[in-house]
Scaffold this motif. Structure first.
Motif, PDB file in Angstrom:
ATOM      1  N   SER A  77     -10.253  -3.203 -19.078  1.00  0.00           N
ATOM      2  CA  SER A  77      -8.926  -3.282 -18.470  1.00  0.00           C
ATOM      3  C   SER A  77      -8.251  -4.595 -18.837  1.00  0.00           C
ATOM      4  CB  SER A  77      -9.025  -3.173 -16.946  1.00  0.00           C
ATOM      5  OG  SER A  77      -7.741  -3.242 -16.343  1.00  0.00           O
ATOM      6  N   VAL A 124      -5.985   0.463 -18.238  1.00  0.00           N
ATOM      7  CA  VAL A 124      -7.430   0.652 -18.279  1.00  0.00           C
ATOM      8  C   VAL A 124      -7.720   1.565 -19.469  1.00  0.00           C
ATOM      9  CG1 VAL A 124      -7.361   2.572 -16.596  1.00  0.00           C
ATOM     10  CG2 VAL A 124      -9.500   1.345 -17.015  1.00  0.00           C
ATOM     11  N   THR A 177      -2.619   1.261 -14.918  1.00  0.00           N
ATOM     12  CA  THR A 177      -3.423   0.994 -13.720  1.00  0.00           C
ATOM     13  C   THR A 177      -2.636   1.190 -12.437  1.00  0.00           C
ATOM     14  OG1 THR A 177      -2.887  -1.382 -13.857  1.00  0.00           O
ATOM     15  CG2 THR A 177      -4.916  -0.651 -14.912  1.00  0.00           C
TER      16      THR A 177
END
Length: 537
Positions: free
Chosen positions: A403, A408, A442
């Motif tokens: 990440s 990610v 994310t």
């Protein structure tokens, strides 16, 4: 179980059948909870330390000191000149041949670490190497000769190198390889230890698993142990099977345990990703896992504990009553996103069910779920006759994510299995495996880009600045632009890759430890560097 068994199975090029009650694997890999704080349990006794530990106050520079690089498990670094403009200049600097007897997952399935100019690595026979980062020469080697399913690994802190054999945890003097302490965790034949240690403060966290080389042991439960870094003495333990009763049939059932390191946040919370229950899919007497009715907590769960005491804070089960070997085994990643205008800590986790999940770190509130790869017959009870399912027992998210910068990076595997309600699990062999890499937002869980890969990505994602590396099982290493997914660089190693890259300065380290059926394969730990190519060792 999780990536562990999975990765192990990777060592074959033929189809396999896994009998009912055996794990499919976890990328070699790879996993809520009964509060075990203060408990030492039946396996707490360990060997006396043959050398007095010395916890040093002045630490050498640690570029990649633990398996996933940092306690948040981001597998990302900006302390390197490797970026989208320079990555094309990476060339082989040295190769360290990997020798010895391969396990069924090959010779190496771990993540090397780098501390103060020394590369530390462990092979699948639990033998530890200290290697000069500049030359590739071995400074010392500590041989345990104890085969492991993997992914295993080592970690560094306070002058100590922490690792595991298949039944114990240990600490070595990082300068000499001399044993400082050893702690027996589980009896041979009752399960094993596959996880790389996680280290925070003066605490080492490891976990047992309820399987031995793919076979689940009835009556066995995965236990998480917090050990004192100086002595190896237990501080607390946590049983990953709720109430410890194995859901009414301990003579048949087993489950839980960790395959990859947990995450630790700044508040001292520890986040565990727990593996699957067994047997699965079921037995003739107990189809579809009916020997273990109910959700089978805390398997396939994200579990948050107090890192000081081991007490349960909260849990979220991603998949209740798993019958397809769908571990939630991947190391949780800690990051922050804006929620209602406030910067908020979240936990992102994934597993062999081919899904990625995001939760709030403070209370486990679900935020989003994202599926990756092919999905077919992956929900509900199984029929009596075999049916094809995706992801199969070696599919889904098998190895760690990375990440950085609001994304990610998720490697996934597309490989089917045949399953029935009462029988075992079969898969077609690894040659037919494919997969890809997805960049997921994310904050929202939306896929920003994804790239198909020609073979199974069993080498984890690793980020350097604006580059994400992703190795594949056939021995290739791919580098993509983190923003667009554009291919920036590729390399072909002399053996298959079932281990995870690390980065130190201008050097990328990749373990290519799988020979498979190839007589030409030359397993090696390989250093790629931006420097001019040097003679290989």
């Amino acid at each position: 179980m999780t990536a562990n068994a999975s990765a192990r199975a990777r060592g074959t090029r033929r189809g396999r059948r896994i009998a009912a009650g055996r794990t499919g694997l976890t990328g070699l890999a790879v996993l809520a909870l009964l509060v075990g704080s203060g408990s030492t349990g039946p396996h707490s006794a360990g060997a006396a330390a043959p050398a007095k530990p010395h916890l040093r106050g002045h630490e050498p520079a640690a570029d990649w000191p633990i398996a996933n690089g940092d306690l948040s498990n981001t597998r990302a670094t900006t302390r390197t000149p490797i970026n989208s403009k320079t990555v094309r200049d990476l060339k082989v600097k040295w190769r360290l041949p990997l020798t010895g007897k391969p396990t069924f997952a090959g010779l190496m399935a771990s993540n090397p670490i780098v501390v103060g100019g020394t590369v530390y690595a462990i092979d699948l026979n639990s033998n530890v190497y200290a290697v000069d980062k500049e030359t590739g020469r071995v400074r010392w080697k500590r041989e345990f000769d104890d085969p492991s399913v993997g992914p295993n690994g080592v970690a560094y802190r306070h002058g100590l190198l922490l690792g595991t054999t298949f039944t114990s945890a240990f600490a070595l003097d990082a300068r000499t390889g001399r044993t400082v302490w050893s702690r027996h965790l589980i009896d041979a034949g009752k399960g094993g230890v596959d996880v790389a240690p996680q280290v925070y403060g003066r605490t080492v966290v490891v976990s047992t698993v309820p399987s031995t080389f793919g076979t689940y042991v009835p009556g066995t439960m995965g236990t998480v142990w917090a050990l004192d870094i100086a002595t190896g003495k237990p501080k607390w333990s946590f049983n990953t099977v709720k109430d410890g009763d194995l859901w009414g049939h301990p003579e048949i059932n087993s489950g839980g345990g960790l395959w990859f390191p947990p995450a630790i946040d700044s508040q001292g919370r520890i986040f565990l990703a727990v593996g699957n229950p067994a047997p699965m899919p079921g037995t003739p007497e107990y189809p579809n896992g009916s020997s273990r009715p109910g959700p089978n907590l805390y398997t396939n769960s994200l579990v948050a504990l107090d890192g000081r005491t081991g007490k349960l804070l909260w849990y979220r089960q991603a998949l209740p009553h798993d019958i397809r070997d769908y571990d939630l085994q991947i190391s949780p990643i800690l990051t922050t996103v804006p929620i209602r205008g406030k910067k908020t800590g979240i936990v992102i986790v994934a597993g062999k069910m081919g899904k990625v999940f995001a939760y709030r770190a403070d209370d486990g509130e679900p935020l989003w779920t994202r599926s990756v790869g092919i999905h077919l017959n992956d929900e509900g009870p199984l029929p009596n006759e075999p049916v094809t399912i995706y992801p199969g027992v070696l599919g889904g998210v098998e190895t760690p994510m990375a990440s950085a910068e609001g994304r990610v990076f998720v490697p996934w595997v597309d490989l089917p299995s045949e399953m029935s309600a009462t029988g075992g699990m079969s898969y077609p062999g690894t040659d037919g495996g494919r997969g890809g890499l997805a960049a997921v937002d994310t904050r929202t869980g939306k896929v920003q880009w994804q790239r198909a890969l020609p073979q199974m990505p069993l080498g984890a994602a690793t980020v350097t600045n604006d580059v994400v590396f992703c190795p594949t099982y056939d021995g290739r290493v791919f580098a993509f632009d983190t923003r667009t997914g554009k291919t920036l660089w590729t390399a072909t190693t002399p053996a298959g890759i079932n281990s995870f890259p690390a980065v130190s300065g201008d050097t990328l380290l990749v373990g290519a430890g799988v020979a498979g059926d190839s007589k030409e394969a030359q397993p090696a730990l390989i250093a790629y560097s931006l420097e001019a190519e040097r003679p290989h060792t």
